[in-house]
Design a protein around this motif. Sequence first.
Motif, PDB file in Angstrom:
ATOM      1  N   ALA A  29       0.897  -1.231  -0.141  1.00 24.32           N
ATOM      2  CA  ALA A  29      -0.017   0.220  -0.089  1.00 24.32           C
ATOM      3  C   ALA A  29       0.974   1.162  -0.012  1.00 24.32           C
ATOM      4  O   ALA A  29       0.222   2.037  -0.506  1.00 24.32           O
ATOM      5  CB  ALA A  29      -0.731   0.067   1.337  1.00 24.32           C
ATOM      6  N   LEU A  30       1.972   1.283   0.549  1.00 24.33           N
ATOM      7  CA  LEU A  30       3.026   2.398   0.704  1.00 24.33           C
ATOM      8  C   LEU A  30       3.900   2.458  -0.401  1.00 24.33           C
ATOM      9  O   LEU A  30       4.583   3.572  -0.662  1.00 24.33           O
ATOM     10  CB  LEU A  30       3.677   2.490   1.888  1.00 24.33           C
ATOM     11  N   ALA A  31       3.897   1.275  -1.330  1.00 29.52           N
ATOM     12  CA  ALA A  31       5.094   1.416  -2.488  1.00 29.52           C
ATOM     13  C   ALA A  31       4.732   2.276  -3.566  1.00 29.52           C
ATOM     14  O   ALA A  31       5.769   2.771  -4.052  1.00 29.52           O
ATOM     15  CB  ALA A  31       5.080  -0.121  -2.767  1.00 29.52           C
ATOM     16  N   PRO A  32       3.646   2.714  -4.042  1.00 35.09           N
ATOM     17  CA  PRO A  32       3.213   3.539  -5.014  1.00 35.09           C
ATOM     18  C   PRO A  32       3.847   4.903  -4.661  1.00 35.09           C
ATOM     19  O   PRO A  32       4.215   5.755  -5.560  1.00 35.09           O
ATOM     20  CB  PRO A  32       1.614   3.534  -5.187  1.00 35.09           C
ATOM     21  N   PHE A  33       3.958   5.207  -3.281  1.00 33.38           N
ATOM     22  CA  PHE A  33       4.387   6.403  -2.932  1.00 33.38           C
ATOM     23  C   PHE A  33       5.915   6.773  -2.750  1.00 33.38           C
ATOM     24  O   PHE A  33       6.679   7.755  -2.510  1.00 33.38           O
ATOM     25  CB  PHE A  33       3.736   7.017  -1.634  1.00 33.38           C
ATOM     26  N   GLY A  34       6.740   5.495  -2.945  1.00 29.54           N
ATOM     27  CA  GLY A  34       7.894   5.581  -3.200  1.00 29.54           C
ATOM     28  C   GLY A  34       8.714   5.426  -1.585  1.00 29.54           C
ATOM     29  O   GLY A  34       9.836   5.755  -1.571  1.00 29.54           O
ATOM     30  N   TYR A  35       7.937   4.907  -0.619  1.00 32.17           N
ATOM     31  CA  TYR A  35       8.536   5.070   0.665  1.00 32.17           C
ATOM     32  C   TYR A  35       9.168   3.459   0.694  1.00 32.17           C
ATOM     33  O   TYR A  35       8.762   2.379   0.323  1.00 32.17           O
ATOM     34  CB  TYR A  35       7.487   4.939   1.809  1.00 32.17           C
ATOM     35  N   ASP A  36      10.147   3.533   1.540  1.00 36.07           N
ATOM     36  CA  ASP A  36      10.983   2.227   1.991  1.00 36.07           C
ATOM     37  C   ASP A  36      10.503   1.877   3.259  1.00 36.07           C
ATOM     38  O   ASP A  36      10.854   2.434   4.269  1.00 36.07           O
ATOM     39  CB  ASP A  36      12.348   2.390   1.893  1.00 36.07           C
ATOM     40  N   THR A  37       9.705   0.870   3.295  1.00 34.44           N
ATOM     41  CA  THR A  37       9.017   0.466   4.553  1.00 34.44           C
ATOM     42  C   THR A  37       9.557  -0.957   5.107  1.00 34.44           C
ATOM     43  O   THR A  37       9.935  -1.928   4.367  1.00 34.44           O
ATOM     44  CB  THR A  37       7.553   0.064   4.309  1.00 34.44           C
ATOM     45  N   ARG A  38       9.802  -1.038   6.294  1.00 30.25           N
ATOM     46  CA  ARG A  38      10.359  -2.150   7.037  1.00 30.25           C
ATOM     47  C   ARG A  38       9.693  -2.619   8.247  1.00 30.25           C
ATOM     48  O   ARG A  38       9.177  -1.607   9.068  1.00 30.25           O
ATOM     49  CB  ARG A  38      11.907  -1.924   7.519  1.00 30.25           C
ATOM     50  N   ILE A  39       9.064  -3.755   8.398  1.00 31.71           N
ATOM     51  CA  ILE A  39       8.135  -3.845   9.398  1.00 31.71           C
ATOM     52  C   ILE A  39       9.030  -5.047  10.539  1.00 31.71           C
ATOM     53  O   ILE A  39       9.258  -5.985   9.683  1.00 31.71           O
ATOM     54  CB  ILE A  39       6.890  -4.565   8.763  1.00 31.71           C
ATOM     55  N   THR A  40       8.881  -4.948  11.784  1.00 32.11           N
ATOM     56  CA  THR A  40       9.470  -5.733  12.615  1.00 32.11           C
ATOM     57  C   THR A  40       8.304  -6.315  13.637  1.00 32.11           C
ATOM     58  O   THR A  40       7.852  -5.404  14.126  1.00 32.11           O
ATOM     59  CB  THR A  40      10.617  -5.164  13.317  1.00 32.11           C
ATOM     60  N   GLU A  41       7.882  -7.602  13.549  1.00 31.06           N
ATOM     61  CA  GLU A  41       7.068  -8.106  14.589  1.00 31.06           C
ATOM     62  C   GLU A  41       7.797  -8.073  15.796  1.00 31.06           C
ATOM     63  O   GLU A  41       8.826  -8.062  16.193  1.00 31.06           O
ATOM     64  CB  GLU A  41       6.567  -9.678  13.988  1.00 31.06           C
ATOM     65  N   TRP A  42       6.701  -8.240  16.892  1.00 27.12           N
ATOM     66  CA  TRP A  42       7.148  -8.134  18.233  1.00 27.12           C
ATOM     67  C   TRP A  42       8.344  -9.341  18.657  1.00 27.12           C
ATOM     68  O   TRP A  42       8.959  -8.945  19.445  1.00 27.12           O
ATOM     69  CB  TRP A  42       5.959  -8.130  19.178  1.00 27.12           C
ATOM     70  N   PHE A  43       8.114 -10.303  17.966  1.00 26.03           N
ATOM     71  CA  PHE A  43       8.713 -11.477  18.505  1.00 26.03           C
ATOM     72  C   PHE A  43      10.388 -11.419  17.638  1.00 26.03           C
ATOM     73  O   PHE A  43      11.163 -12.276  17.982  1.00 26.03           O
ATOM     74  CB  PHE A  43       8.182 -13.050  18.068  1.00 26.03           C
ATOM     75  N   VAL A  56       9.382   3.899   8.457  1.00 28.14           N
ATOM     76  CA  VAL A  56       9.126   4.032   6.958  1.00 28.14           C
ATOM     77  C   VAL A  56      10.176   5.272   6.463  1.00 28.14           C
ATOM     78  O   VAL A  56      10.185   6.205   7.325  1.00 28.14           O
ATOM     79  CB  VAL A  56       7.834   5.020   6.701  1.00 28.14           C
ATOM     80  N   ALA A  57      10.798   5.366   5.233  1.00 29.30           N
ATOM     81  CA  ALA A  57      11.768   6.128   5.004  1.00 29.30           C
ATOM     82  C   ALA A  57      11.506   6.835   3.816  1.00 29.30           C
ATOM     83  O   ALA A  57      11.085   6.182   2.802  1.00 29.30           O
ATOM     84  CB  ALA A  57      13.091   5.339   4.797  1.00 29.30           C
ATOM     85  N   VAL A  58      11.509   8.169   4.035  1.00 29.17           N
ATOM     86  CA  VAL A  58      10.889   9.030   2.885  1.00 29.17           C
ATOM     87  C   VAL A  58      12.133   9.681   2.088  1.00 29.17           C
ATOM     88  O   VAL A  58      12.961  10.133   2.890  1.00 29.17           O
ATOM     89  CB  VAL A  58      10.060  10.220   3.564  1.00 29.17           C
ATOM     90  N   SER A  59      12.108   9.597   0.852  1.00 28.03           N
ATOM     91  CA  SER A  59      13.430  10.274   0.436  1.00 28.03           C
ATOM     92  C   SER A  59      13.098  11.227  -0.651  1.00 28.03           C
ATOM     93  O   SER A  59      14.104  11.796  -0.929  1.00 28.03           O
ATOM     94  CB  SER A  59      13.988   9.071  -0.619  1.00 28.03           C
ATOM     95  N   ASP A  60      11.823  11.711  -1.178  1.00 27.78           N
ATOM     96  CA  ASP A  60      11.963  12.476  -2.084  1.00 27.78           C
ATOM     97  C   ASP A  60      11.042  13.882  -1.498  1.00 27.78           C
ATOM     98  O   ASP A  60      10.581  14.555  -2.288  1.00 27.78           O
ATOM     99  CB  ASP A  60      10.870  12.090  -3.147  1.00 27.78           C
ATOM    100  N   ARG A  61      10.852  13.814  -0.067  1.00 23.68           N
ATOM    101  CA  ARG A  61       9.993  14.912   0.371  1.00 23.68           C
ATOM    102  C   ARG A  61      10.331  15.158   1.695  1.00 23.68           C
ATOM    103  O   ARG A  61      11.042  14.515   2.393  1.00 23.68           O
ATOM    104  CB  ARG A  61       8.428  14.779  -0.087  1.00 23.68           C
ATOM    105  N   GLY A  62       9.974  16.462   2.314  1.00 17.06           N
ATOM    106  CA  GLY A  62      10.196  16.490   3.707  1.00 17.06           C
ATOM    107  C   GLY A  62       9.035  15.977   4.491  1.00 17.06           C
ATOM    108  O   GLY A  62       8.012  15.445   4.120  1.00 17.06           O
ATOM    109  N   LEU A  63       9.337  15.818   5.757  1.00 19.88           N
ATOM    110  CA  LEU A  63       8.286  15.394   6.878  1.00 19.88           C
ATOM    111  C   LEU A  63       7.580  16.341   7.539  1.00 19.88           C
ATOM    112  O   LEU A  63       7.881  17.559   7.883  1.00 19.88           O
ATOM    113  CB  LEU A  63       9.093  14.679   7.999  1.00 19.88           C
ATOM    114  N   ASN A  64       6.259  16.401   7.335  1.00 23.80           N
ATOM    115  CA  ASN A  64       5.180  17.029   7.840  1.00 23.80           C
ATOM    116  C   ASN A  64       4.061  16.437   8.705  1.00 23.80           C
ATOM    117  O   ASN A  64       3.942  15.155   8.252  1.00 23.80           O
ATOM    118  CB  ASN A  64       4.882  18.169   6.946  1.00 23.80           C
ATOM    119  N   GLU A  65       3.230  17.051   9.410  1.00 25.52           N
ATOM    120  CA  GLU A  65       1.969  16.504   9.756  1.00 25.52           C
ATOM    121  C   GLU A  65       0.867  15.618   8.742  1.00 25.52           C
ATOM    122  O   GLU A  65       0.573  14.626   9.012  1.00 25.52           O
ATOM    123  CB  GLU A  65       1.379  17.551  10.527  1.00 25.52           C
TER     124      GLU A  65
END
Length: 226
Positions: A93-107, A122-131
């Motif tokens: 779901a986040l791939a179309p926006f160009g985000y590099d997503t990493r998920i770590t389960e609790w275990f 979630v790593a954002v590479s093409d824009r700044g971070l805002n609300e």
Amino acid sequence: MSDSKPVHRGTELIEQIQATQSPIFTVLNEAANCLETLWQPETCPSELLPWLAWSQSVTQWDEQWPEPIKRQIIAQSYEQHKHLGTRFAIINALAPFGYDTRITEWFEQVPKGPAGTIAIDVAVSDRGLNEALYQQIFQTISANKRHSIQFNLSLSLLSTAKIQMASAALFGASVTVYPYYASEIVSNTRMRLVVASQSCSYTNIYPRSSYAPTTILDHADTSGSR
């Protein structure tokens, strides 16, 4: 008797019917082709994309998104619903926006986190971070995760660089071909011979009998073989 005339001529009647129906069929064929394009994310007119997204059960939609992202989200809607609630669904779901997503389960965390939780980076590479960006990512994750789990969201800026390397190798060979010439064949051979000889002889010398005791002469070999 008056000449009899046929009621109609079949060929002429068919031509008239075809001439009348041809424009109707042309319009219907064009409409059918147009309807086919409306259901394809790649060919649907941009102004009708929201309706196509609604028909494909796209849960998130923003008119501010670029058109290529809108079309990609509609195209992957079916695959998204197949895996809804999984790790793949969140990343996809986040791939179309160009985000590099990493998920770590609790275990998978060290040390282990609270049971039933996940950590999402979630790593954002093409824009700044805002609300607004945070809310958009948060809502996307919430719409695609399992409702029974809680998650911790971490955003970061990612800078990537490409290193381009090139190499070239040049190789050449110069070959000279001479005509065949039958020359004399000379062969040099060395031969080494090693000869060894070893001999051994034993000589026993006894005194004359006039000077030697009888006991010595008894043991002496007077045959002269030695």
